[in-house]
Design an enzyme around this catalytic site. Structure first.
Site, PDB file in Angstrom:
ATOM      1  N   CYS A   1      63.118 -19.483   0.351  1.00 17.00           N
ATOM      2  CA  CYS A   1      62.232 -19.214  -0.781  1.00 17.00           C
ATOM      3  C   CYS A   1      60.783 -19.541  -0.436  1.00 17.00           C
ATOM      4  O   CYS A   1      59.864 -19.049  -1.088  1.00 17.00           O
ATOM      5  CB  CYS A   1      62.678 -20.011  -2.008  1.00 17.00           C
ATOM      6  SG  CYS A   1      62.725 -21.797  -1.752  1.00 17.00           S
TER       7      CYS A   1
ATOM      8  N   SER B   1      57.082 -28.558   4.975  1.00 18.69           N
ATOM      9  CA  SER B   1      57.624 -28.189   3.666  1.00 18.69           C
ATOM     10  C   SER B   1      56.679 -28.600   2.545  1.00 18.69           C
ATOM     11  O   SER B   1      55.787 -29.429   2.738  1.00 18.69           O
ATOM     12  CB  SER B   1      58.983 -28.858   3.448  1.00 18.69           C
ATOM     13  OG  SER B   1      59.918 -28.424   4.409  1.00 18.69           O
TER      14      SER B   1
ATOM     15  N   ARG C   1      59.494 -19.376   2.916  1.00 17.62           N
ATOM     16  CA  ARG C   1      59.001 -18.789   4.159  1.00 17.62           C
ATOM     17  C   ARG C   1      59.828 -17.581   4.597  1.00 17.62           C
ATOM     18  O   ARG C   1      61.021 -17.478   4.296  1.00 17.62           O
ATOM     19  CB  ARG C   1      58.966 -19.832   5.274  1.00 17.62           C
ATOM     20  CG  ARG C   1      60.286 -20.404   5.674  1.00 17.62           C
ATOM     21  CD  ARG C   1      60.121 -21.546   6.688  1.00 17.62           C
ATOM     22  NE  ARG C   1      59.580 -22.741   6.071  1.00 17.62           N
ATOM     23  CZ  ARG C   1      58.380 -23.256   6.355  1.00 17.62           C
ATOM     24  NH1 ARG C   1      57.600 -22.686   7.246  1.00 17.62           N
ATOM     25  NH2 ARG C   1      57.969 -24.358   5.745  1.00 17.62           N
TER      26      ARG C   1
ATOM     27  N   GLY D   1      66.117 -34.292 -25.026  1.00 16.48           N
ATOM     28  CA  GLY D   1      65.579 -33.084 -24.408  1.00 16.48           C
ATOM     29  C   GLY D   1      66.540 -32.539 -23.377  1.00 16.48           C
ATOM     30  O   GLY D   1      67.353 -33.283 -22.796  1.00 16.48           O
TER      31      GLY D   1
ATOM     32  N   GLN E   1      66.675 -29.888   2.919  1.00 18.57           N
ATOM     33  CA  GLN E   1      67.331 -28.588   2.836  1.00 18.57           C
ATOM     34  C   GLN E   1      66.983 -27.665   4.000  1.00 18.57           C
ATOM     35  O   GLN E   1      67.827 -26.920   4.494  1.00 18.57           O
ATOM     36  CB  GLN E   1      66.959 -27.907   1.509  1.00 18.57           C
ATOM     37  CG  GLN E   1      67.754 -26.634   1.241  1.00 18.57           C
ATOM     38  CD  GLN E   1      67.417 -26.026  -0.118  1.00 18.57           C
ATOM     39  OE1 GLN E   1      66.424 -26.380  -0.726  1.00 18.57           O
ATOM     40  NE2 GLN E   1      68.245 -25.121  -0.577  1.00 18.57           N
TER      41      GLN E   1
ATOM     42  N   GLY F   1      65.497 -30.092 -20.790  1.00 15.71           N
ATOM     43  CA  GLY F   1      64.756 -29.295 -19.815  1.00 15.71           C
ATOM     44  C   GLY F   1      65.168 -29.662 -18.399  1.00 15.71           C
ATOM     45  O   GLY F   1      66.149 -30.379 -18.166  1.00 15.71           O
TER      46      GLY F   1
ATOM     47  N   MET G   1      63.756 -31.625 -16.121  1.00 21.01           N
ATOM     48  CA  MET G   1      63.714 -33.048 -15.771  1.00 21.01           C
ATOM     49  C   MET G   1      64.888 -33.811 -16.377  1.00 21.01           C
ATOM     50  O   MET G   1      65.435 -34.727 -15.762  1.00 21.01           O
ATOM     51  CB  MET G   1      62.383 -33.664 -16.186  1.00 21.01           C
ATOM     52  CG  MET G   1      61.223 -33.257 -15.289  1.00 21.01           C
ATOM     53  SD  MET G   1      59.796 -34.356 -15.437  1.00 21.01           S
ATOM     54  CE  MET G   1      59.262 -34.003 -17.098  1.00 21.01           C
TER      55      MET G   1
END
Length: 411
Positions: free
Chosen positions: A49, A106, A51, A186, A113, A188, A190
């Site tokens: 994603c 990176s 490179r 929440g 990864q 989301g 995070m």
């Protein structure tokens, strides 16, 4: 050194450009087969994603890099791609693959990864036959060096994720999170990351309160021990939890001082929202400790500085490994000459033995003895030139010596 790399990455192009030149496995096969027909000896394509890079080994490397720039444009039908391409050749290209594999190139310095992605890209190229002796050595050394850097520096253990840092801070303050109960407000990104990290710590129950309750109704399919509750129940459940983590997009506080119940046990609250979710005045209550993003940012910045310091150690390891690879590569360049000398000896031996065995009446044992003696004599003849050739470090002198050997031995 006839090694080069060309492509786009997060340093040279935005994601809107990178996604247009991403290689699927099918496109990799098509591209590699096409490039092998263009007199390129070895090819590895690394596509993630962040490179899209083509590594090549061939003669006339700069000429082929220019060809690859046109290839990118034609293969993906992207006329503007040349404005974003970067390229490196020689030692710079070798250094690049080492740095990429170690996570030093990176977005998140030292991330893990990319190591697996490089390894997979190399294995894919080997399966297609486009990674041979030199690239097999280069990419294996890059992977081994990356592992050494991570083991030596433990750079990946310096967390940069706010969610991760928050959970680690809570663990540090509490001592152990196992079997503790938590309230997450929440749902989301995070919050989901926080739940993942909490479960890694073997947390007990996680109560999840989200304003849109329907979004979390099937939460058990993704997370264990997560109990969805109505948003209005968030104050009531405080009696049952040891930890609160809030990360909503609300423009106002979602835990207010005047609605807080009386607590008889200590609660640690982590507010990772901006603007803040938890009323700072709650920190004045007995049994409650509240941390916010500023508390975490300090740790984040310290970890970032530490990662950069550790990256410096990583670069030193890489520089040494590059020197070793280049020395190996230069040594490998004399292999054809050594092979030719050995083949010349074999040719002389076979011709001579054929003649001798026709003229002399030797039994099998005697023939084997003559064979070994002649082979030993011929090996002794070329041994000294080969030893001297391996000892020559200067490329210009080595080339002259190779030419002299080839002329003297007619190889």
């Amino acid at each position: 050194m006839n090694i080069g790399v060309i492509g786009v990455n997060h340093n040279s192009a935005p994601i809107s450009v990178r996604e247009k030149v991403s290689f699927t496995d099918t496109k990799k096969i098509e591209a590699i087969n096409s490039l092998l027909d263009k007199d390129i000896s070895e090819i590895v394509i690394l596509s993630t994603c962040n490179r899209s890079e083509i590594y090549v080994r061939c003669e006339n490397i700069q000429e082929k890099i220019n060809l690859l720039a046109n290839f990118y444009e034609d293969f993906f039908d992207e006329k503007e791609i040349k404005n974003y391409l970067f390229s490196k050749i020689g030692r710079d290209a070798v250094s690049h693959i080492f740095e990429v594999t170690a996570g030093l190139d990176s977005i998140v310095l030292g991330e893990d990864q990319i190591l697996g992605q490089v390894k997979k890209a190399h294995e894919f190229a080997m399966q297609l036959g486009s990674s041979k002796k030199v690239f097999n050595k280069l990419f294996r050394e890059a992977v081994t060096t990356a592992k050494e850097i991570k083991t030596t520096t433990k750079i990946s253990e310096q967390p940069l994720s706010i969610s991760y840092i928050g959970v680690k801070l809570l663990k540090e303050k509490i001592g152990c999170l196992q079997n503790k109960n938590a309230l997450i407000i929440g749902y989301g990104k995070m919050s989901r990351l926080t739940m993942t990290y909490l479960q890694e710590e073997r947390i007990g129950n996680i109560y999840l309160a989200n304003r849109s309750h329907g979004k979390v109704s099937n939460i058990s399919d993704q997370f264990q021990n997560v109990i969805p509750i109505q948003y209005d129940e968030r104050y009531e459940v405080l009696q049952n939890v040891d930890i609160v983590v809030s990360a909503t997009a609300a423009p106002h506080t979602v835990l207010k001082l005047d609605k807080m119940p009386t607590l008889n046990h200590r609660i640690y609250m982590m507010d990772i929202a901006l603007p803040r979710d938890i009323d700072p005045n709650i920190n004045t209550l007995d049994h409650v400790v509240v941390y916010d993003i500023d508390d975490l940012k300090k740790i984040h910045d310290e970890n970032d500085v530490k990662r950069n310091e550790l990256a410096g150690i990583g670069y030193q390891i890489i520089y040494e490994k590059i020197d070793e690879f280049i020395e190996w590569l230069e040594s490998a360049n004399i292999d054809p000459t050594i092979k030719s000398l050995n083949e010349k000896c074999l040719e002389i031996k076979e011709d001579s033995l054929e003649y001798l065995f026709r003229k002399l009446n030797l039994d099998v044992r005697e023939q084997k003895l003559v064979d070994r003696m002649m082979e030993s004599a011929l090996k002794r003849l070329i041994r000294e030139p080969i030893v001297k050739l391996k000892q020559v470090k200067d490329k210009g002198k080595r080339d002259e010596y190779i030419k002299l050997i080839e002329e003297l031995f007619e190889v």
